[in-house]
Design a protein around this motif. Structure first.
Motif, PDB file in Angstrom:
ATOM      1  N   LEU A 111     -62.904 -17.643  61.726  1.00 27.26           N
ATOM      2  CA  LEU A 111     -63.861 -17.922  62.795  1.00 27.26           C
ATOM      3  C   LEU A 111     -64.906 -18.950  62.378  1.00 27.26           C
ATOM      4  O   LEU A 111     -65.470 -19.651  63.221  1.00 27.26           O
ATOM      5  CB  LEU A 111     -64.548 -16.624  63.239  1.00 27.26           C
ATOM      6  CG  LEU A 111     -63.670 -15.622  64.000  1.00 27.26           C
ATOM      7  CD1 LEU A 111     -64.431 -14.323  64.233  1.00 27.26           C
ATOM      8  CD2 LEU A 111     -63.192 -16.212  65.332  1.00 27.26           C
ATOM      9  N   LEU A 112     -65.146 -19.053  61.076  1.00 34.57           N
ATOM     10  CA  LEU A 112     -66.089 -20.049  60.556  1.00 34.57           C
ATOM     11  C   LEU A 112     -65.417 -21.398  60.320  1.00 34.57           C
ATOM     12  O   LEU A 112     -66.076 -22.355  59.910  1.00 34.57           O
ATOM     13  CB  LEU A 112     -66.704 -19.563  59.247  1.00 34.57           C
ATOM     14  CG  LEU A 112     -67.546 -18.282  59.304  1.00 34.57           C
ATOM     15  CD1 LEU A 112     -68.080 -17.941  57.911  1.00 34.57           C
ATOM     16  CD2 LEU A 112     -68.698 -18.437  60.291  1.00 34.57           C
ATOM     17  N   GLY A 113     -64.106 -21.452  60.545  1.00 35.95           N
ATOM     18  CA  GLY A 113     -63.368 -22.677  60.254  1.00 35.95           C
ATOM     19  C   GLY A 113     -63.064 -22.846  58.785  1.00 35.95           C
ATOM     20  O   GLY A 113     -62.640 -23.929  58.357  1.00 35.95           O
ATOM     21  N   GLN A 114     -63.262 -21.798  57.990  1.00 33.39           N
ATOM     22  CA  GLN A 114     -63.009 -21.864  56.545  1.00 33.39           C
ATOM     23  C   GLN A 114     -61.561 -21.406  56.273  1.00 33.39           C
ATOM     24  O   GLN A 114     -61.309 -20.352  55.697  1.00 33.39           O
ATOM     25  CB  GLN A 114     -64.016 -21.002  55.789  1.00 33.39           C
ATOM     26  CG  GLN A 114     -65.446 -21.466  55.963  1.00 33.39           C
ATOM     27  CD  GLN A 114     -66.441 -20.624  55.169  1.00 33.39           C
ATOM     28  OE1 GLN A 114     -66.076 -19.742  54.393  1.00 33.39           O
ATOM     29  NE2 GLN A 114     -67.720 -20.891  55.365  1.00 33.39           N
ATOM     30  N   HIS A 115     -60.633 -22.223  56.694  1.00 37.42           N
ATOM     31  CA  HIS A 115     -59.231 -21.820  56.650  1.00 37.42           C
ATOM     32  C   HIS A 115     -58.691 -21.746  55.226  1.00 37.42           C
ATOM     33  O   HIS A 115     -57.686 -21.069  54.984  1.00 37.42           O
ATOM     34  CB  HIS A 115     -58.397 -22.770  57.509  1.00 37.42           C
ATOM     35  CG  HIS A 115     -58.800 -22.748  58.957  1.00 37.42           C
ATOM     36  ND1 HIS A 115     -58.568 -21.681  59.781  1.00 37.42           N
ATOM     37  CD2 HIS A 115     -59.469 -23.675  59.717  1.00 37.42           C
ATOM     38  CE1 HIS A 115     -59.050 -21.928  60.990  1.00 37.42           C
ATOM     39  NE2 HIS A 115     -59.610 -23.134  60.981  1.00 37.42           N
ATOM     40  N   ASP A 116     -59.346 -22.424  54.279  1.00 38.22           N
ATOM     41  CA  ASP A 116     -58.920 -22.315  52.889  1.00 38.22           C
ATOM     42  C   ASP A 116     -59.270 -20.944  52.312  1.00 38.22           C
ATOM     43  O   ASP A 116     -58.752 -20.552  51.266  1.00 38.22           O
ATOM     44  CB  ASP A 116     -59.562 -23.413  52.038  1.00 38.22           C
ATOM     45  CG  ASP A 116     -61.080 -23.383  52.106  1.00 38.22           C
ATOM     46  OD1 ASP A 116     -61.626 -23.018  53.173  1.00 38.22           O
ATOM     47  OD2 ASP A 116     -61.725 -23.736  51.103  1.00 38.22           O
ATOM     48  N   ARG A 117     -60.157 -20.207  52.994  1.00 44.55           N
ATOM     49  CA  ARG A 117     -60.540 -18.870  52.537  1.00 44.55           C
ATOM     50  C   ARG A 117     -59.953 -17.769  53.424  1.00 44.55           C
ATOM     51  O   ARG A 117     -60.175 -16.589  53.164  1.00 44.55           O
ATOM     52  CB  ARG A 117     -62.065 -18.727  52.538  1.00 44.55           C
ATOM     53  CG  ARG A 117     -62.780 -19.691  51.594  1.00 44.55           C
ATOM     54  CD  ARG A 117     -64.288 -19.497  51.678  1.00 44.55           C
ATOM     55  NE  ARG A 117     -64.995 -20.374  50.735  1.00 44.55           N
ATOM     56  CZ  ARG A 117     -66.321 -20.398  50.596  1.00 44.55           C
ATOM     57  NH1 ARG A 117     -67.082 -19.594  51.347  1.00 44.55           N
ATOM     58  NH2 ARG A 117     -66.890 -21.209  49.726  1.00 44.55           N
ATOM     59  N   ALA A 118     -59.233 -18.164  54.464  1.00 48.04           N
ATOM     60  CA  ALA A 118     -58.799 -17.221  55.492  1.00 48.04           C
ATOM     61  C   ALA A 118     -57.509 -16.500  55.143  1.00 48.04           C
ATOM     62  O   ALA A 118     -56.825 -15.969  56.037  1.00 48.04           O
ATOM     63  CB  ALA A 118     -58.655 -17.936  56.831  1.00 48.04           C
ATOM     64  N   ASP A 119     -57.150 -16.460  53.864  1.00 45.14           N
ATOM     65  CA  ASP A 119     -56.020 -15.673  53.374  1.00 45.14           C
ATOM     66  C   ASP A 119     -56.405 -15.154  52.001  1.00 45.14           C
ATOM     67  O   ASP A 119     -56.237 -15.844  50.996  1.00 45.14           O
ATOM     68  CB  ASP A 119     -54.747 -16.508  53.318  1.00 45.14           C
ATOM     69  CG  ASP A 119     -53.531 -15.692  52.879  1.00 45.14           C
ATOM     70  OD1 ASP A 119     -53.695 -14.488  52.561  1.00 45.14           O
ATOM     71  OD2 ASP A 119     -52.428 -16.258  52.844  1.00 45.14           O
ATOM     72  N   LEU A 120     -56.948 -13.946  51.964  1.00 41.90           N
ATOM     73  CA  LEU A 120     -57.452 -13.394  50.710  1.00 41.90           C
ATOM     74  C   LEU A 120     -56.389 -13.363  49.615  1.00 41.90           C
ATOM     75  O   LEU A 120     -56.704 -13.483  48.434  1.00 41.90           O
ATOM     76  CB  LEU A 120     -58.003 -11.981  50.923  1.00 41.90           C
ATOM     77  CG  LEU A 120     -59.486 -11.858  51.293  1.00 41.90           C
ATOM     78  CD1 LEU A 120     -59.735 -12.446  52.671  1.00 41.90           C
ATOM     79  CD2 LEU A 120     -59.947 -10.409  51.249  1.00 41.90           C
ATOM     80  N   SER A 121     -55.120 -13.210  50.021  1.00 42.13           N
ATOM     81  CA  SER A 121     -54.057 -13.096  49.027  1.00 42.13           C
ATOM     82  C   SER A 121     -53.844 -14.388  48.246  1.00 42.13           C
ATOM     83  O   SER A 121     -53.166 -14.394  47.216  1.00 42.13           O
ATOM     84  CB  SER A 121     -52.748 -12.680  49.703  1.00 42.13           C
ATOM     85  OG  SER A 121     -52.282 -13.702  50.568  1.00 42.13           O
ATOM     86  N   GLN A 122     -54.429 -15.509  48.711  1.00 44.43           N
ATOM     87  CA  GLN A 122     -54.286 -16.775  48.010  1.00 44.43           C
ATOM     88  C   GLN A 122     -55.241 -16.893  46.820  1.00 44.43           C
ATOM     89  O   GLN A 122     -55.013 -17.717  45.932  1.00 44.43           O
ATOM     90  CB  GLN A 122     -54.516 -17.948  48.974  1.00 44.43           C
ATOM     91  CG  GLN A 122     -53.478 -18.054  50.070  1.00 44.43           C
ATOM     92  CD  GLN A 122     -52.074 -18.225  49.513  1.00 44.43           C
ATOM     93  OE1 GLN A 122     -51.805 -19.137  48.725  1.00 44.43           O
ATOM     94  NE2 GLN A 122     -51.177 -17.331  49.894  1.00 44.43           N
TER      95      GLN A 122
END
Length: 244
Positions: A111-122
């Motif tokens: 929702l913040l547009g922080q798609h690099d953080r939007a998958d905790l498993s990464q």
């Protein structure tokens, strides 16, 4: 399923939300994290209440008791996102029913547009403690309440769900279920006189300042004496000893 987790640093994590599912626009309103380093609680925890910008379902309020009035003036996720990310990055996350909490947290970053953080498993290793519990206790109830009762962990403060309290309880449960930091009464409370490291066990946390115990290896003479003793037991029992 293997019960040992990779890495020296665990973060035991829980969230409370406005309701479910996340696809209906529900949001995170509390995050609680407990840090465990090399199986010791460090007291370096992370806890925050959040303004979710929506009302909670009545059913959700009945579970956690967190009202809109209480959350008035609390920070939004955007204000804590960086701090939270830095806290969990690289850790092994221990989460009960992990898909629920991970889905909500991924959504908050998205929702913040922080798609690099939007998958905790990464950037974290995620362990679902519910799956671990089911593997250890198949066919039994494995809710957090049930596990606390099974392992003798005090539930007196848990009148409602709370992210930090539930993380603290889950930390004790996970340490117990993976074989650590319990004191066992050999007399036990059961009819068979043996708690087996489960029912009737009392959880004891080791202080973070405690130094590791020195390991003393058996000598060649002691190993030889042990082997002779096992051989004698095997002859008397008509079969191999059950320990080695």
């Amino acid at each position: 399923m293997a019960l040992n987790t990779p890495g020296d640093r665990w973060v035991v994590l829980d969230t409370e939300t406005t309701g479910m599912p996340v696809t209906d626009g529900h949001r995170v309103l509390e995050i609680g994290c407990v840090e465990v380093v090399r199986r010791r609680l460090t007291q370096r925890n992370f806890h925050v209440y959040l303004q979710p910008d929506r009302e909670s379902d009545e059913g959700a309020i009945g579970v956690h008791g967190i009202t809109s009035e209480f959350l008035r003036g609390k920070p939004r996720f955007a204000e804590v996102a960086d701090e939270f990310y830095e806290y969990i990055k690289g850790a092994t996350l221990i989460i009960h029913n992990a898909a629920f909490d991970v889905g909500f947290l991924n959504n908050e970053f998205a929702l913040l547009g922080q798609h690099d953080r939007a998958d905790l498993s990464q950037y974290c290793t995620v362990i679902d403690s519910l799956a671990v519990a089911r593997a250890r206790h198949p066919g039994q109830r494995n809710s957090l309440d049930a596990l606390c009762k099974r392992y003798g962990i005090d539930l007196s403060e848990r009148t409602l769900h709370g992210a930090l309290l539930d993380s603290e309880l889950l930390a004790d449960v996970y340490l117990a279920i993976t074989g650590g930091q319990t004191t066992l009464s050999l007399a036990g409370n059961g009819a068979d006189g043996d708690s087996g490291g489960r029912e009737g066990s009392e959880i004891r946390r080791l202080p973070a300042s405690r130094q590791p115990s020195r390991v003393i290896m058996a000598s060649e003479a002691e190993l030889a004496e042990h082997a002779a003793r096992l051989e004698a037991v095997a002859k008397a029992a008509g079969g191999p000893a059950l320990w080695g």
